[in-house]
Design an enzyme around this catalytic site. Sequence first.
Site, PDB file in Angstrom:
ATOM      1  N   CYS A 126     -44.441  82.909  56.290  1.00 10.66           N
ATOM      2  CA  CYS A 126     -45.121  83.017  57.415  1.00 10.66           C
ATOM      3  C   CYS A 126     -46.239  83.704  57.656  1.00 10.66           C
ATOM      4  O   CYS A 126     -46.150  84.837  58.741  1.00 10.66           O
ATOM      5  CB  CYS A 126     -43.732  84.050  57.831  1.00 10.66           C
ATOM      6  SG  CYS A 126     -41.857  82.961  58.130  1.00 10.66           S
ATOM      7  N   LYS A 191     -33.632  91.153  60.763  1.00  9.38           N
ATOM      8  CA  LYS A 191     -33.873  89.499  60.558  1.00  9.38           C
ATOM      9  C   LYS A 191     -34.018  89.230  59.289  1.00  9.38           C
ATOM     10  O   LYS A 191     -34.508  89.620  57.851  1.00  9.38           O
ATOM     11  CB  LYS A 191     -35.809  88.691  61.043  1.00  9.38           C
ATOM     12  CG  LYS A 191     -35.505  87.273  60.879  1.00  9.38           C
ATOM     13  CD  LYS A 191     -36.171  86.610  60.945  1.00  9.38           C
ATOM     14  CE  LYS A 191     -36.253  85.095  60.857  1.00  9.38           C
ATOM     15  NZ  LYS A 191     -37.610  84.340  61.516  1.00  9.38           N
ATOM     16  N   ARG A 201     -35.288  74.962  59.851  1.00 18.09           N
ATOM     17  CA  ARG A 201     -36.479  74.541  59.100  1.00 18.09           C
ATOM     18  C   ARG A 201     -36.685  73.212  59.072  1.00 18.09           C
ATOM     19  O   ARG A 201     -37.587  73.045  59.258  1.00 18.09           O
ATOM     20  CB  ARG A 201     -36.232  75.298  57.318  1.00 18.09           C
ATOM     21  CG  ARG A 201     -36.500  76.521  57.805  1.00 18.09           C
ATOM     22  CD  ARG A 201     -36.372  76.921  56.332  1.00 18.09           C
ATOM     23  NE  ARG A 201     -36.035  78.481  56.567  1.00 18.09           N
ATOM     24  CZ  ARG A 201     -35.961  79.260  55.356  1.00 18.09           C
ATOM     25  NH1 ARG A 201     -35.918  79.305  54.601  1.00 18.09           N
ATOM     26  NH2 ARG A 201     -35.628  80.727  55.722  1.00 18.09           N
ATOM     27  N   ARG A 213     -38.286  84.052  51.542  1.00 15.12           N
ATOM     28  CA  ARG A 213     -38.749  84.942  52.368  1.00 15.12           C
ATOM     29  C   ARG A 213     -37.875  85.808  51.789  1.00 15.12           C
ATOM     30  O   ARG A 213     -38.387  87.240  53.013  1.00 15.12           O
ATOM     31  CB  ARG A 213     -38.550  84.739  53.449  1.00 15.12           C
ATOM     32  CG  ARG A 213     -39.002  82.566  53.951  1.00 15.12           C
ATOM     33  CD  ARG A 213     -39.802  82.983  55.846  1.00 15.12           C
ATOM     34  NE  ARG A 213     -38.834  81.326  56.068  1.00 15.12           N
ATOM     35  CZ  ARG A 213     -39.840  80.347  56.038  1.00 15.12           C
ATOM     36  NH1 ARG A 213     -41.182  80.661  55.244  1.00 15.12           N
ATOM     37  NH2 ARG A 213     -40.061  79.122  57.054  1.00 15.12           N
ATOM     38  N   GLU A 229     -35.470  99.852  60.681  1.00 10.36           N
ATOM     39  CA  GLU A 229     -36.060  98.245  60.760  1.00 10.36           C
ATOM     40  C   GLU A 229     -36.419  98.770  61.898  1.00 10.36           C
ATOM     41  O   GLU A 229     -37.262  99.225  63.079  1.00 10.36           O
ATOM     42  CB  GLU A 229     -35.655  97.167  60.680  1.00 10.36           C
ATOM     43  CG  GLU A 229     -36.096  96.966  59.109  1.00 10.36           C
ATOM     44  CD  GLU A 229     -37.766  96.169  59.125  1.00 10.36           C
ATOM     45  OE1 GLU A 229     -38.123  96.259  59.876  1.00 10.36           O
ATOM     46  OE2 GLU A 229     -38.265  95.770  58.232  1.00 10.36           O
ATOM     47  N   LYS A 244     -30.551  89.199  64.003  1.00 11.64           N
ATOM     48  CA  LYS A 244     -31.237  87.691  63.660  1.00 11.64           C
ATOM     49  C   LYS A 244     -30.522  87.227  62.598  1.00 11.64           C
ATOM     50  O   LYS A 244     -30.393  88.118  61.530  1.00 11.64           O
ATOM     51  CB  LYS A 244     -32.198  86.980  64.051  1.00 11.64           C
ATOM     52  CG  LYS A 244     -32.158  85.884  63.350  1.00 11.64           C
ATOM     53  CD  LYS A 244     -33.703  84.955  63.599  1.00 11.64           C
ATOM     54  CE  LYS A 244     -34.059  83.500  63.416  1.00 11.64           C
ATOM     55  NZ  LYS A 244     -35.364  83.099  63.110  1.00 11.64           N
ATOM     56  N   SER A 270     -29.826  78.425  63.747  1.00 12.57           N
ATOM     57  CA  SER A 270     -29.057  77.487  63.898  1.00 12.57           C
ATOM     58  C   SER A 270     -28.058  76.632  63.415  1.00 12.57           C
ATOM     59  O   SER A 270     -27.332  75.493  63.049  1.00 12.57           O
ATOM     60  CB  SER A 270     -30.726  76.002  63.657  1.00 12.57           C
ATOM     61  OG  SER A 270     -31.250  76.611  61.991  1.00 12.57           O
ATOM     62  N   TYR A 309     -28.529  77.335  70.800  1.00 14.89           N
ATOM     63  CA  TYR A 309     -28.561  76.838  71.120  1.00 14.89           C
ATOM     64  C   TYR A 309     -27.273  75.052  71.871  1.00 14.89           C
ATOM     65  O   TYR A 309     -28.050  74.360  72.247  1.00 14.89           O
ATOM     66  CB  TYR A 309     -28.960  75.551  69.563  1.00 14.89           C
ATOM     67  CG  TYR A 309     -29.332  75.838  68.429  1.00 14.89           C
ATOM     68  CD1 TYR A 309     -31.284  75.173  69.591  1.00 14.89           C
ATOM     69  CD2 TYR A 309     -29.752  76.712  68.329  1.00 14.89           C
ATOM     70  CE1 TYR A 309     -32.526  75.960  68.648  1.00 14.89           C
ATOM     71  CE2 TYR A 309     -30.286  77.850  66.713  1.00 14.89           C
ATOM     72  CZ  TYR A 309     -31.818  77.434  67.284  1.00 14.89           C
ATOM     73  OH  TYR A 309     -32.627  77.943  66.213  1.00 14.89           O
TER      74      TYR A 309
HETATM   75  C1  PBG Z   1     -39.868  81.665  62.338  1.00 14.47           C
HETATM   76  C2  PBG Z   1     -38.506  81.297  62.937  1.00 14.47           C
HETATM   77  C3  PBG Z   1     -37.315  81.148  62.163  1.00 14.47           C
HETATM   78  C4  PBG Z   1     -35.691  81.138  62.386  1.00 14.47           C
HETATM   79  C5  PBG Z   1     -36.836  81.502  64.180  1.00 14.47           C
HETATM   80  N1  PBG Z   1     -38.119  81.767  63.862  1.00 14.47           N
HETATM   81  C6  PBG Z   1     -37.063  80.472  60.488  1.00 14.47           C
HETATM   82  C7  PBG Z   1     -37.487  81.241  59.489  1.00 14.47           C
HETATM   83  O1  PBG Z   1     -37.238  82.352  59.612  1.00 14.47           O
HETATM   84  O2  PBG Z   1     -37.065  80.294  58.330  1.00 14.47           O
HETATM   85  C8  PBG Z   1     -34.890  80.744  62.570  1.00 14.47           C
HETATM   86  C9  PBG Z   1     -33.933  80.218  63.778  1.00 14.47           C
HETATM   87  C10 PBG Z   1     -32.711  79.285  63.560  1.00 14.47           C
HETATM   88  O3  PBG Z   1     -32.790  79.334  61.691  1.00 14.47           O
HETATM   89  O4  PBG Z   1     -32.320  79.074  64.274  1.00 14.47           O
HETATM   90  N2  PBG Z   1     -40.764  82.544  61.667  1.00 14.47           N
END
Ligand code: PBG
Length: 318
Positions: A126, A191, A201, A213, A229, A244, A270, A309
């Site tokens: 990122c 996050k 991904r 990450r 944060e 998230k 996801s 989703y």
């Molecule tokens: C990008 C990002 C990610 C997601 C949203 N923006 C992936 C990540 O951080 O690897 C994940 C969303 C999801 O899993 O639905 N930085």
Amino acid sequence: MFRPRRLRKNLAIREMVRENHLNVKDFIYPVFVEEGENIRKEISSMPGIFRFSLDQIDAELKEVVDLGIPSIMLFGIPKKKDAEGSESWNDEGIVQQAIRYIKKNYPSLYVMADVCFCEYTDHGHCGVIVDGDVDNDKTLTNLEKQSLSMAKAGADLLAPSGMMDGMIAAMRDALDLNDYPNTPIMSYAVKYASAFYGPFREAADSTPSFGDRHTYQMDPANRIEALKEAALDVEEGADILMVKPALSYLDIIRELKELHDLPLAAYNVSGEYAMIKAAAAKGWIDGEKVMMEKLISMKRAGADLILTYHAKEAARLI
Ligand code: PBG
């Protein structure tokens, strides 16, 4: 004896005393746009979710609008990737084109843009890599360029998801100094480094080619760090906070809701979607019921907005 069951006697009374409700106006629907033509490709681990090229996207957007879903979150998949993810600040890039197209043809739709680099870099991280890790401040410089390009294209809101320190302040300054003081920022403030992002991904073509990450996303074991944060992002000028993933982090959603007076979003990610789809396909759970129960749990925890989703499916059931 006090008998709580008195108020559960039938549907009418249960509905009268129901404390939380899902509203289609709370939903934000993630949309993947891919550079190219004739692309309408289902993501294998996310049945019902597609990558679209712009020439194929109309039916999807019409459906979203007709269902009353007010907002989408755009993720772009470019043709060309490089070390810095420079396509992300190309004024003719896929997300910029998508924003212009959608604002022109679907003016009522509130268009949010995810601001990050992992879909645009050839290594899938990122930001800019220096000595094997993402360099925070070099990435901030690029983040400013990306933000301005998306604001210029007409994005209604920017949502940085890269977990760089100081990202909100950097973006706010860049936007304010360049005549976009009215573009709001929804921060992916908290996050976590989560395995629940696996299917995304595949969807966004953003798996890191080395490492993981964990040097920028948060340790799932941490709560106090989440409060820090969020507080930093409030101080830096975020307009909306996000947590998230959502499901395994409902405690954090509740705490942030109590601590801050900003609107709060939950990202139902996801992997959370894929698990329900997989179990339902096997006949092991009632997919619709589990979906609705999951979504209301996010509201109950304190989320004002839900990125999901499931937005189209849930909108039909509300
Ligand atoms: C990008 C990002 C990610 C997601 C949203 N923006 C992936 C990540 O951080 O690897 C994940 C969303 C999801 O899993 O639905 N930085």
